[in-house]
Design a protein around this motif. Structure first.
Motif, PDB file in Angstrom:
ATOM      1  N   LEU A  82      -0.913  -5.749  -3.222  1.00 32.67           N
ATOM      2  CA  LEU A  82      -1.976  -5.624  -2.225  1.00 32.67           C
ATOM      3  C   LEU A  82      -2.389  -6.980  -1.663  1.00 32.67           C
ATOM      4  O   LEU A  82      -2.673  -7.101  -0.462  1.00 32.67           O
ATOM      5  CB  LEU A  82      -3.181  -4.909  -2.838  1.00 32.67           C
ATOM      6  N   SER A  84       0.061  -8.130   0.880  1.00 33.05           N
ATOM      7  CA  SER A  84      -0.187  -7.425   2.140  1.00 33.05           C
ATOM      8  C   SER A  84      -1.319  -8.076   2.920  1.00 33.05           C
ATOM      9  O   SER A  84      -1.211  -8.294   4.132  1.00 33.05           O
ATOM     10  CB  SER A  84      -0.539  -5.949   1.864  1.00 33.05           C
ATOM     11  N   PRO A 121       0.804  -1.217   0.000  1.00 34.33           N
ATOM     12  CA  PRO A 121       0.000   0.000   0.000  1.00 34.33           C
ATOM     13  C   PRO A 121       0.843   1.275   0.000  1.00 34.33           C
ATOM     14  O   PRO A 121       0.500   2.258  -0.671  1.00 34.33           O
ATOM     15  CB  PRO A 121      -0.811  -0.122   1.301  1.00 34.33           C
ATOM     16  N   ALA A 127       0.758   4.027  -2.928  1.00 34.04           N
ATOM     17  CA  ALA A 127       0.329   5.380  -2.560  1.00 34.04           C
ATOM     18  C   ALA A 127       1.350   6.414  -3.024  1.00 34.04           C
ATOM     19  O   ALA A 127       0.982   7.464  -3.587  1.00 34.04           O
ATOM     20  CB  ALA A 127       0.119   5.476  -1.053  1.00 34.04           C
TER      21      ALA A 127
END
Length: 223
Positions: free
Chosen positions: A206, A209, A34, A38
């Motif tokens: 993702l 994660s 993330p 980002a």
């Protein structure tokens, strides 16, 4: 003599203390994806000439502000390697502990390779760059490192499906085997659509994660 014989048993309660440390290390693998996305998305909207439909996030390492993306590569690699260490401890003695962690570690190292060998300019980025991309030596290493890294990620997700299934998380296990297909499909479509490549790579990050967070949380019900 009785006290001496019973002494070794006092060492046993210290073992559980390592689990919080393992979870802290695994947290690196949770935040890596993330955070990387980002930073990349924020830069993509802020940098002049960058177009998500034409340019890869790796190209953000080029130009005057390229140090931001280079630092993101270095930090993400470090977080993934820390996450791999944590996963190995969390899964110790169970399925996926060795190869799952090792493959996530290889994925982390690929980000350091990307930082050391930047992508080639092209498709109009940075501003003033030609439309055509001319492959350089460092660009070739960048692409090769990324290919090895994401292949390692895909295999890692398949391997980590085993501990998910062992904990009764069957839906998670099925998804962990399916996500690599989408990641590879994005890579195969990259020649026609850079956005497909970015979407596939982002999905892989993702999902790693999510899987790392789920395994670190311990056994639970399938949701």
């Amino acid at each position: 003599m009785t006290d001496m014989l019973s002494a070794p048993h006092n060492a046993l309660p210290t073992a559980p203390a390592s689990r919080p440390a393992a979870r802290w290390a695994a947290a690196g693998g949770v935040v890596a994806g993330p955070l990387f996305l980002a930073v990349g998305i924020a830069q993509g909207f802020a940098r002049d000439g960058f177009d998500f439909t034409r340019n890869a996030i790796s190209q953000l390492a080029l130009g005057p502000a390229g140090w931001i993306q280079t630092a993101s590569f270095v930090l993400t690699g470090a977080l993934l390697i820390a996450g791999a260490t944590g996963l190995r401890r969390v899964l110790r003695g169970g399925p996926g502990a060795t190869w799952g962690a090792a493959l996530v570690g290889v994925f982390g190292v690929s980000f350091w390779v990307a930082a050391a060998f930047p992508a080639d300019a092209g498709a109009g980025f940075p501003v003033g760059a030609p439309e055509e991309t001319v492959m350089s030596g460092h660009g070739a290493v960048h692409m090769f490192g990324g290919m090895i890294g994401y292949l390692a990620l895909c295999v890692a997700l398949v391997v980590l499906a085993r501990p998910l299934a062992a904990r009764g998380l069957r839906g998670w296990a099925v998804a962990s085997r399916a996500v690599p297909v989408a990641v590879l499909a994005g890579f195969m479509a990259s020649a026609a659509s850079v956005l497909a490549f970015t979407a596939g790579a982002g999905l892989g990050l993702l999902w790693l994660s999510a899987v790392t967070a789920r395994l670190s949380a311990g056994a639970g019900s399938d949701k």
